[in-house]
Design an enzyme around this catalytic site. Structure first.
Site, PDB file in Angstrom:
ATOM      1  CB  CYS A  12      -4.940  -1.384   5.298  1.00  0.00           C
ATOM      2  SG  CYS A  12      -5.800   0.026   6.531  1.00  0.00           S
ATOM      3  CD  GLN A  59      -1.321  -0.247   3.648  1.00  0.00           C
ATOM      4  OE1 GLN A  59      -1.800  -0.910   4.069  1.00  0.00           O
ATOM      5  NE2 GLN A  59      -1.374   1.298   4.571  1.00  0.00           N
ATOM      6  CG  HIS A 105      -3.767  -2.696   9.244  1.00  0.00           C
ATOM      7  ND1 HIS A 105      -3.472  -1.847   8.133  1.00  0.00           N
ATOM      8  CD2 HIS A 105      -2.825  -3.922   9.169  1.00  0.00           C
ATOM      9  CE1 HIS A 105      -2.656  -2.654   7.539  1.00  0.00           C
ATOM     10  NE2 HIS A 105      -2.445  -3.591   7.976  1.00  0.00           N
TER      11      HIS A 105
END
Lengths: 214, 76
Positions: A25, A19, A162
């Site tokens: 993410c 990324q 995340h």
């Protein structure tokens, strides 16, 4: 349930991506599960466009952050067709949403599920087999220095921050673990993957679990 | 890169070394548990790492109940 299972062995998981400095993410995890269910159903493994979700999912904030469940809701509601990554390359920054004609190739979903399975990790194993890879939101603050092994300690479940995807599990050793695909490139962790202990909601791995249906 | 930037990255690396030592010391020599070390993020302070890479937001989702059928969740 088998003692060990990994969707990678079935050839339905795309390679680990990076990324870069984009906080996208959430889009990588959602596109990852759609790529896999598409491969399970149509027998074709193709990399789909993460950039399309970053640019076009207006309810999220592109490279400044977003929610996998929010993105799945948007993909489901708009019936948007995700195009190939080769047609809409990842740029590591938010750009203008590009539209494609209806005749173009694309993968859309027919539904999705999102649940809290925090005290039901055994059930999660069954859902992984039934539904395909699962998108999860974890607290990854301690992953900054991770090199390998099974994360069992110093990973709280208090602050999810995340998004990643679970591709498998392994319960054959003394410590059962989830096999988790990350989006920080193949040089991070175990070829881009991380192992998380099963059974005590380590890193909050079972707090927000989602899947897509084609 | 400016020398100021290099100094900052050097300071972040030292902080990473201390953090890694602490994390590894807590494993009690257990060879199945996670191990930590220098990687591509070691030049970042934790707050910088968080600001760049930890940008997923959570959503309120219901507890899973086995009775729920997949078809039922295809609603907006």
């Amino acid at each position: 349930l088998p003692a060990k299972f990994d969707w990678r062995d079935k050839g339905i998981v795309t390679k680990v991506r990076n990324q870069g400095v984009c906080g996208g993410c959430w889009a990588f995890s959602v596109v990852g599960i759609i790529e896999s269910v598409h491969a399970i159903k149509r027998n074709v493994l193709e990399e789909l466009s993460v950039q399309q979700v970053i640019d076009c999912s207006y309810i999220n904030s592109g490279c400044r952050g977003g929610s996998p469940v929010g993105a799945l809701g948007w993909i489901n509601q708009t019936r948007v067709k995700l195009v190939r990554d080769s047609e809409y390359h990842f740029q590591a920054e938010t750009g203008l949403c590009r539209y494609f004609s209806r005749a173009d190739f694309g993968v859309s979903i027919k539904g999705y599920a999102a649940y809290d399975l925090s005290d039901q990790e055994d059930k999660m194993k069954k859902l992984l087999l039934e539904w395909g890879p699962l998108a999860v939101v974890v607290d990854a603050a301690s992953w900054q220095d991770y090199l390998g092994g099974i994360i069992q300690y110093h990973c709280s479940s208090g602050e999810p921050n995340h998004a990643v995807l679970i591709t498998g599990y392994d319960t054959t050793g003394s410590i059962p673990f989830w096999i988790v695909k990350n989006s920080w490139g193949p040089a991070w962790g175990i070829d881009g993957y991380v192992r998380i202990k099963i059974g005590s909601n380590v890193c909050g791995i079972a707090d927000e679990v989602s899947a897509a249906f084609l | 890169r400016s020398s100021q930037q290099e100094e900052k990255e050097e300071a972040a690396k030292w902080e990473s070394i201390l953090r890694i030592r602490r994390l590894n010391s807590l494993s009690n020599g257990d060879n199945t548990t996670a191990f930590y070390g220098m990687n591509q993020f070691s030049h970042l302070f934790p707050e910088e790492f968080r600001a760049i890479y930890l940008q997923s937001k959570s959503s309120k989702v219901p507890k899973f109940t086995p009775e729920v059928r997949v078809e039922e969740i295809d609603k907006p």
